[in-house]
Design an enzyme around this catalytic site. Structure first.
Site, PDB file in Angstrom:
ATOM      1  CG  ASP A 124     100.579  76.571 -60.509  1.00 55.71           C
ATOM      2  OD1 ASP A 124     100.266  74.793 -59.689  1.00 55.71           O
ATOM      3  OD2 ASP A 124     100.755  76.569 -59.697  1.00 55.71           O
ATOM      4  CG  HIS A 162      99.208  74.165 -55.961  1.00 53.36           C
ATOM      5  ND1 HIS A 162     100.616  75.353 -56.875  1.00 53.36           N
ATOM      6  CD2 HIS A 162     100.354  74.368 -55.169  1.00 53.36           C
ATOM      7  CE1 HIS A 162     101.447  75.738 -56.492  1.00 53.36           C
ATOM      8  NE2 HIS A 162     101.234  75.612 -55.719  1.00 53.36           N
ATOM      9  CB  SER A 451     103.427  77.913 -54.219  1.00 53.34           C
ATOM     10  OG  SER A 451     103.582  76.548 -54.385  1.00 53.34           O
TER      11      SER A 451
END
Length: 718
Positions: A124, A162, A451
């Site tokens: 990620d 994220h 996600s």
């Protein structure tokens, strides 16, 4: 094999391109036939200006090489070079809303398993391993953006959150508890500033994760290529074959069909779509109008919780000066300024909230780049924005925020299947992906997207691996899929290509009484008028007790005839393959995707196996992944390459001048072509074709034509 150097790389999910100068540095992935170490030694000796930024010797036999275009051209002529790949762009898949937490699921599961001893890799944007909820479980990782041992989230300009959010859903152990709070957490930073990265970093991260012995790998990233043939997808398949459970987010391009993107198109990965829990959502109403508009807050926005009625002011795309918006909601059109700058300008002018509507059809997901302002910002479709502009702005009407109940459903943004070429059902299953509360650098926030759904399944896979250390990735995937609960909508179920086998059921998956293996249930594409498909389904009784298995006929559909097994006894711990026949009469079937569930009961427990096939034709794109590369320095030869989802009778590639769209030249004329990669070489010498173009690929099949447009830049001959 002599290969060409890409003059135009395909950057998926990102618009805009240009051709690099001969001395400009680019990066490509070069596959070779000799050992990678030998190739790198020879490359560095012969081409000192080139830099090897990644070596792949586990999932691919290749190297990522960076340097001037003219030097890369020379390197590509080496005899050992087997193939090259354009560097594709990946990005995170998230947005934001009202909080939902993994606490809910852990409380419902009532399990003692915590993922202890299981290694989970998060590929990620990196992870803030100093976060108090993550530091205990963090065990290390690698940064394939900067190529060092520090996979920290990007800080400063282009800051990201994220990966830390994803990691928290999987393995937070502090104020927040993730799905597997005792799992060993590893971070692989493959997406850099702004959450962007390329296949160079993603494949390198996959290699690092496999070499580090990850039991589970989470990929909450993706692109928009709905096909199974991209290098990253192949790398995912190889990683699974080598023993890792790979979980991939389906994408945020719903609700249209055929929008699941690579690497979620991998047959062996667990592809996860997003579901929303039963909740209330904010909507806007105008007095006297029956219509209401559901709004979706942008990633990084504070929740939309307005209590009063407010007038709406229109501010275009935001470039013009805004002096006073006190007591108003500001309506912007997408484009021009970035989302954060629009919201900031409105806030500084005294606005109460911000709405941004799309400049093209459909919805969009966006974010404020990790920056917060005190007022909410939300997105609308183009149709909703124009309606609000007409009814509220032009007619001087005030709008009111109301909270509307919403049942559990497939999230509208969640990408739908199926997948072209291999015609598989995707996603495999659903997990919560709307307004998921989790860790970010410096605190916590809710985000939404597939996600956020994928790490729920990655955490679930860690629990399964702890409970059953000897289970293979195939068995873990089967346990998750076999025990999923088909989601019922209002009056009918959601489709298999929307939800796969349904919403995952952690408690059932931990001790499944029965597993089904559906690899041989792929029906494919039907082109004849009368066809018979011989399918197989493997049932595995995981208990010591015998069960009676009874199949039910799928919902009756004209043109389909199912031949299902008669009731039979499945002994304790017995594995049995059953044959299923499907007769199809295309004369009675509608064209397009036909789908449903083959259902059976085993010991009174219901199971639902998703199926789909395409009759004759459907709405998917026949041409994808178009690339056009040109030799340096003369530029006399160019190579084209694209993926074809179906066989065709003929193909013509024409060039049209960018801007004027006037026809300029015919590049290629081909006869019959089979499905798969189509590639070849064309001369551009003495055609005076320097400049920007739109390449239109026209296909002909059965008397019908379809065309697809792609941007192309041709460098002048030197």
């Amino acid at each position: 094999m002599k290969l060409l150097v890409p003059i135009m790389s395909v950057f998926l999910m990102v618009s805009g391109f240009r051709a690099p100068e001969p001395d400009e540095e680019v990066t490509i992935i070069i596959e070779v036939e000799q050992p990678v170490a030998e190739f790198v030694d020879e490359l560095e000796r012969r081409f000192p200006r080139l830099e090897v930024v990644a070596r792949y010797d586990t999932l691919l036999n290749a190297a990522a090489v960076k340097g001037p275009v003219n030097e890369l051209e020379k390197a590509a002529r080496m005899e050992t070079v087997r193939n090259q790949h354009a560097v594709t762009q990946y990005q995170t898949l998230a947005t934001d809303e009202i909080p939902y937490s993994t606490h809910t699921l852990r409380n419902e599961m009532q399990t003692s398993y915590t993922g202890k001893g299981v290694k989970v890799g998060v590929i990620d944007t990196g992870v803030d391993y100093t976060h108090p909820d993550l530091t205990k479980n963090y065990q290390g990782g690698y940064d394939t953006v900067d190529f060092d041992d520090d996979p920290m989230e990007t800080e400063g300009e282009g800051a990201t959150i994220h990966g830390t959010h994803v990691a928290g859903v999987i393995a937070a152990d502090g104020e927040m508890k993730g799905m597997a709070p005792d799992a060993d957490l590893y971070a692989y930073r493959a997406l850099g500033p702004g959450g962007m990265g390329t296949s160079v970093q993603v494949i390198a991260a996959l290699e690092e994760a496999v070499e580090d012995g990850m039991d589970v790998i989470n990929l909450s990233l993706g692109n928009d290529v709905n096909g199974p043939d991209w290098p990253t997808t192949h790398a995912v398949n190889k990683a699974v074959e080598m023993g890792a459970v790979v979980v991939a987010a389906a994408g945020n391009s719903g609700p249209d069909a055929w929008t699941v993107g690579s690497p979620a198109t991998s047959s062996l990965a667990v592809t996860v779509g997003a579901s929303s829990m039963k909740t209330e959502v904010p909507a806007l109403k105008i007095p006297g109008e029956k219509q209401s508009i559901n709004i979706q807050t942008l990633s990084g926005s504070v929740p939309w919780s307005l209590k009063k009625k407010y007038p709406v002011v229109y501010a275009g795309t935001g470039e013009k000066e805004m002096t006073d918006a006190r007591g108003h909601i500001v309506l912007f059109e997408r484009g021009g300024l970035p989302f954060f700058e629009k919201a900031l300008k409105a806030y500084q002018a005294g606005a109460e909230a911000v709405l941004i509507y799309n400049h093209e059809e459909g919805s969009f997901s966006g974010g404020l780049n990790g920056s917060r302002i005190p007022i909410p910002a939300a997105s609308l479709t183009k149709k909703e924005g124009l309606w609000l502009k007409e009814k509220a702005v032009e007619q001087n009407q005030w709008v009111e925020t109301v909270m509307l109940p919403e049942d559990e459903q497939v999230a509208p943004f969640s990408s739908r299947g199926p997948v072209t070429t291999n015609w598989e059902v995707k996603p495999d299953l659903l997990a919560p992906g709307v307004a998921v509360w989790s860790t970010i650098p410096g605190g916590y926030t809710p985000l939404q997207g597939t996600s956020m759904a994928a790490p729920h399944i990655a955490g679930a896979a860690a629990l399964l691996k702890e409970a059953h250390p000897d289970w293979t990735p195939k068995e873990i995937k089967s346990a998750l899929v076999s025990t999923a609960d088909v989601m019922e909508g209002k009056g009918e179920s959601f489709l298999p290509t929307e939800q796969g086998a349904g919403v995952f059921n952690m408690e059932e998956a931990l001790q499944p009484p029965l597993l089904f293996h559906q690899e041989d249930m792929v029906i494919g594409k039907v082109e004849g008028r009368l066809e018979r498909k011989n399918l197989a389904l493997t049932l595995e009784n995981r208990t010591d007790e015998a069960v009676e298995v009874r199949f039910q006929q799928p919902e009756r559909k004209q043109g389909e005839t199912w031949e299902l097994p008669l009731p039979f006894r499945l002994e304790g711990n017995e594995t049995k393959e059953v044959s299923i026949g499907l007769g199809l009469n295309g004369s009675f079937l509608d064209d397009g995707v036909q789908e449903g569930y083959v259902s059976f009961q085993a010991g009174g427990v219901p199971y639902h196996v998703p199926y789909m096939y395409v009759n004759q034709k459907s709405t998917y794109e026949w041409v994808s992944g178009f690339e056009f590369t040109q030799r340096w320095p003369a530029g006399e030869k160019a190579e084209y390459r694209f993926h074809l989802s179906d066989p065709v009778d003929g193909i013509v590639i024409d060039l049209y001048r960018a801007g004027t769209m006037m026809w300029a030249a015919t590049l290629v004329e081909l006869g019959e072509q089979e499905a798969g990669m189509v590639e070849g070489e064309v001369s551009v010498k003495n055609q005076d074709l320097a400049g920007m173009y739109t390449a239109v690929v026209e296909i002909v099949h059965g008397g019908e034509k379809a065309s697809y447009a792609f941007p192309v830049y041709i460098e002048g001959n030197r």
